[in-house]
Write a protein that holds these residues in place. Structure first.
Motif, short mmCIF file in Angstrom:
data_model
loop_
_atom_site.label_atom_id
_atom_site.label_comp_id
_atom_site.label_asym_id
_atom_site.label_seq_id
_atom_site.Cartn_x
_atom_site.Cartn_y
_atom_site.Cartn_z
N THR A 187 0.96 -1.36 -0.02
CA THR A 187 0.40 0.10 0.04
C THR A 187 0.86 1.41 -0.03
O THR A 187 0.75 1.91 -1.05
N GLN A 188 1.60 1.21 1.12
CA GLN A 188 2.80 2.38 1.03
C GLN A 188 3.84 2.98 -0.01
O GLN A 188 3.65 3.32 -0.22
N ILE A 189 4.32 1.75 -1.42
CA ILE A 189 4.71 2.07 -2.03
C ILE A 189 3.96 2.53 -3.17
O ILE A 189 4.37 2.79 -4.04
N PHE A 190 2.67 1.88 -3.65
CA PHE A 190 1.64 1.67 -4.43
C PHE A 190 1.55 3.55 -4.41
O PHE A 190 1.25 4.74 -5.03
N LYS A 191 1.15 3.84 -3.25
CA LYS A 191 0.90 5.35 -2.85
C LYS A 191 1.85 6.24 -3.18
O LYS A 191 2.16 7.33 -3.56
N ALA A 192 3.19 6.14 -2.70
CA ALA A 192 4.46 6.82 -3.54
C ALA A 192 4.73 6.58 -4.35
O ALA A 192 4.72 8.35 -5.24
N ILE A 193 4.22 5.93 -5.21
CA ILE A 193 5.04 5.96 -6.40
C ILE A 193 3.18 6.68 -6.75
O ILE A 193 3.98 7.96 -8.07
N ASP A 194 2.11 6.55 -7.21
CA ASP A 194 1.30 7.61 -7.29
C ASP A 194 1.23 9.13 -7.02
O ASP A 194 0.71 10.18 -7.62
N GLU A 195 1.84 9.26 -5.73
CA GLU A 195 2.01 10.33 -5.61
C GLU A 195 3.37 11.33 -6.60
O GLU A 195 3.75 11.89 -5.64
N LEU A 196 4.84 10.32 -6.82
CA LEU A 196 5.43 11.30 -6.90
C LEU A 196 5.03 12.57 -9.02
O LEU A 196 4.20 12.29 -9.41
N VAL A 219 9.09 7.73 -15.60
CA VAL A 219 11.37 7.44 -15.67
C VAL A 219 10.72 5.81 -15.38
O VAL A 219 11.30 4.59 -15.39
N LEU A 220 10.55 6.02 -13.50
CA LEU A 220 10.53 4.33 -12.93
C LEU A 220 9.51 3.78 -13.21
O LEU A 220 10.13 2.42 -13.04
N VAL A 221 8.37 4.00 -13.83
CA VAL A 221 7.49 2.07 -14.09
C VAL A 221 8.33 1.78 -15.49
O VAL A 221 8.01 0.91 -16.17
N LEU A 222 8.46 2.71 -16.25
CA LEU A 222 9.25 2.11 -17.65
C LEU A 222 10.35 1.42 -17.25
O LEU A 222 10.83 0.15 -18.18
N ARG A 223 11.22 1.51 -16.07
CA ARG A 223 12.93 1.54 -15.92
C ARG A 223 12.40 -0.15 -14.91
O ARG A 223 13.18 -1.08 -15.41
N ASP A 224 11.93 -0.13 -13.99
CA ASP A 224 12.02 -0.15 -13.27
C ASP A 224 10.91 -1.78 -12.66
O ASP A 224 10.91 -2.64 -12.37
N ILE A 225 10.29 -1.57 -13.44
CA ILE A 225 8.73 -2.30 -13.73
C ILE A 225 8.72 -2.64 -15.17
O ILE A 225 8.57 -4.08 -14.87
N GLU A 226 8.99 -1.89 -16.70
CA GLU A 226 8.51 -2.60 -17.11
C GLU A 226 9.96 -2.70 -18.41
O GLU A 226 9.94 -3.44 -19.70
N GLU A 227 11.18 -2.44 -17.32
CA GLU A 227 11.53 -3.03 -17.58
C GLU A 227 12.64 -2.45 -19.41
O GLU A 227 13.45 -3.28 -19.78
N VAL A 228 12.57 -1.18 -19.23
CA VAL A 228 12.73 -0.52 -21.12
C VAL A 228 14.54 0.05 -20.88
O VAL A 228 14.38 0.82 -19.53
N LEU A 256 15.83 12.08 -12.68
CA LEU A 256 14.31 11.50 -12.32
C LEU A 256 13.96 10.78 -12.23
O LEU A 256 13.58 9.81 -10.87
N LEU A 257 15.09 8.93 -12.98
CA LEU A 257 14.73 7.56 -12.28
C LEU A 257 15.58 7.50 -10.19
O LEU A 257 14.78 7.41 -9.91
N HIS A 258 17.00 8.21 -10.32
CA HIS A 258 17.13 8.26 -8.70
C HIS A 258 16.25 8.54 -8.22
O HIS A 258 16.17 8.42 -7.36
N ARG A 259 15.40 10.37 -8.04
CA ARG A 259 14.48 10.87 -7.76
C ARG A 259 13.55 10.21 -7.03
O ARG A 259 13.18 10.16 -5.60
N ALA A 260 12.96 9.01 -7.63
CA ALA A 260 11.76 8.40 -8.14
C ALA A 260 12.14 7.24 -6.97
O ALA A 260 11.52 6.79 -6.27
N ARG A 261 13.85 6.48 -7.44
CA ARG A 261 14.38 5.55 -6.31
C ARG A 261 13.86 6.21 -4.84
O ARG A 261 14.03 5.09 -3.52
N THR A 262 15.14 7.28 -4.82
CA THR A 262 15.14 7.73 -3.44
C THR A 262 13.83 7.50 -2.40
O THR A 262 13.62 7.15 -1.46
N ARG A 263 13.10 8.32 -2.82
CA ARG A 263 12.18 8.85 -2.40
C ARG A 263 11.28 7.30 -2.19
O ARG A 263 10.88 6.63 -0.79
N LEU A 264 10.97 6.00 -2.72
CA LEU A 264 11.07 5.30 -2.37
C LEU A 264 11.09 3.98 -1.20
O LEU A 264 10.85 3.75 -0.70
N TRP A 265 12.61 4.74 -2.06
CA TRP A 265 13.43 3.87 -0.75
C TRP A 265 13.56 4.53 0.84
O TRP A 265 13.02 4.42 1.85
#
Length: 204
Positions: A142-151, A158-167, A186-195
């Protein structure tokens, strides 16, 4: 009945060209979400659904001439991006995917990550035995999905394409029309928030 999910991509494309409804449903199932993220990253929430719908129509019409130089996923996501950019031009809006003026000022020296985006200092080990048990945590999901949605839209895309879709990075840059350095920012910032979310949960 042949299971669509077990088909090779070439077989799936052939089925799509033939107008196979099950094949189309499978492609929608797997690609609609990343298509929406790409559209939202470029045109924003209000116009994203219209852009995705336009992109589906374009993709279906263009399928017979698809040269298969890239994956079907990359090809369709590129159509979404082009449709979104065309909409911006039509509305007289600027394409603004940039989220940082340069890598240094974007904080990529953060001690958690290496220059290529890999962990330098991974999160602490979970008490759970396996990744499956970790992901089984309803609270964590729940927290991860919420964090992704709030990015911000561009970070989320970028996060979805790289880390989920593996583009691949190069393909993401082409799809979103951004530089590789900006893509990594962009990926770094998104990953940092999730971390931060994950590390906070581990500390409880």
């Amino acid at each position: 009945m042949l299971c669509i999910r077990l088909m090779s991509e070439q077989e799936l494309i052939s089925k799509l060209i033939e107008g196979d409804e099950a094949a189309f449903r499978e492609v929608v199932r797997t690609l609609h979400v990343p298509m929406t993220y790409v559209a939202r990253a470029i045109v924003g929430q209000d116009s994203a659904a219209d852009v995705v719908q336009d992109a589906w129509v374009m993709a279906i019409k263009a399928l017979p001439s698809f040269e298969r130089r890239s994956s079907l996923k990359t090809w369709i996501l590129s159509i979404v991006a082009n449709a979104a950019k065309a909409r911006l031009r039509k509305e007289g809006r600027m394409i603004a995917m940039g989220d940082a003026q340069d890598v240094e000022n974007a904080g990529l020296s953060n001690h958690r990550f290496l220059g290529d985006g890999r962990w330098a200092d991974p999160p602490r080990v979970w008490h759970a035995d396996t990744p499956e048990r970790i992901l089984a945590s309803e609270q964590l999901r729940t927290q991860i999905f919420k964090a992704i949605d709030e990015l911000p839209e561009n970070q989320r895309a970028v996060l979805v394409l790289r880390d989920i879709e593996e583009v691949e990075f190069s393909e993401i840059c082409n799809i979103l029309d951004i530089s590789e350095s900006n893509c990594r920012v962009l990926l770094h910032r998104a990953r940092t928030r999730l971390w931060q979310i994950i590390d906070t949960l581990q500390s409880r």
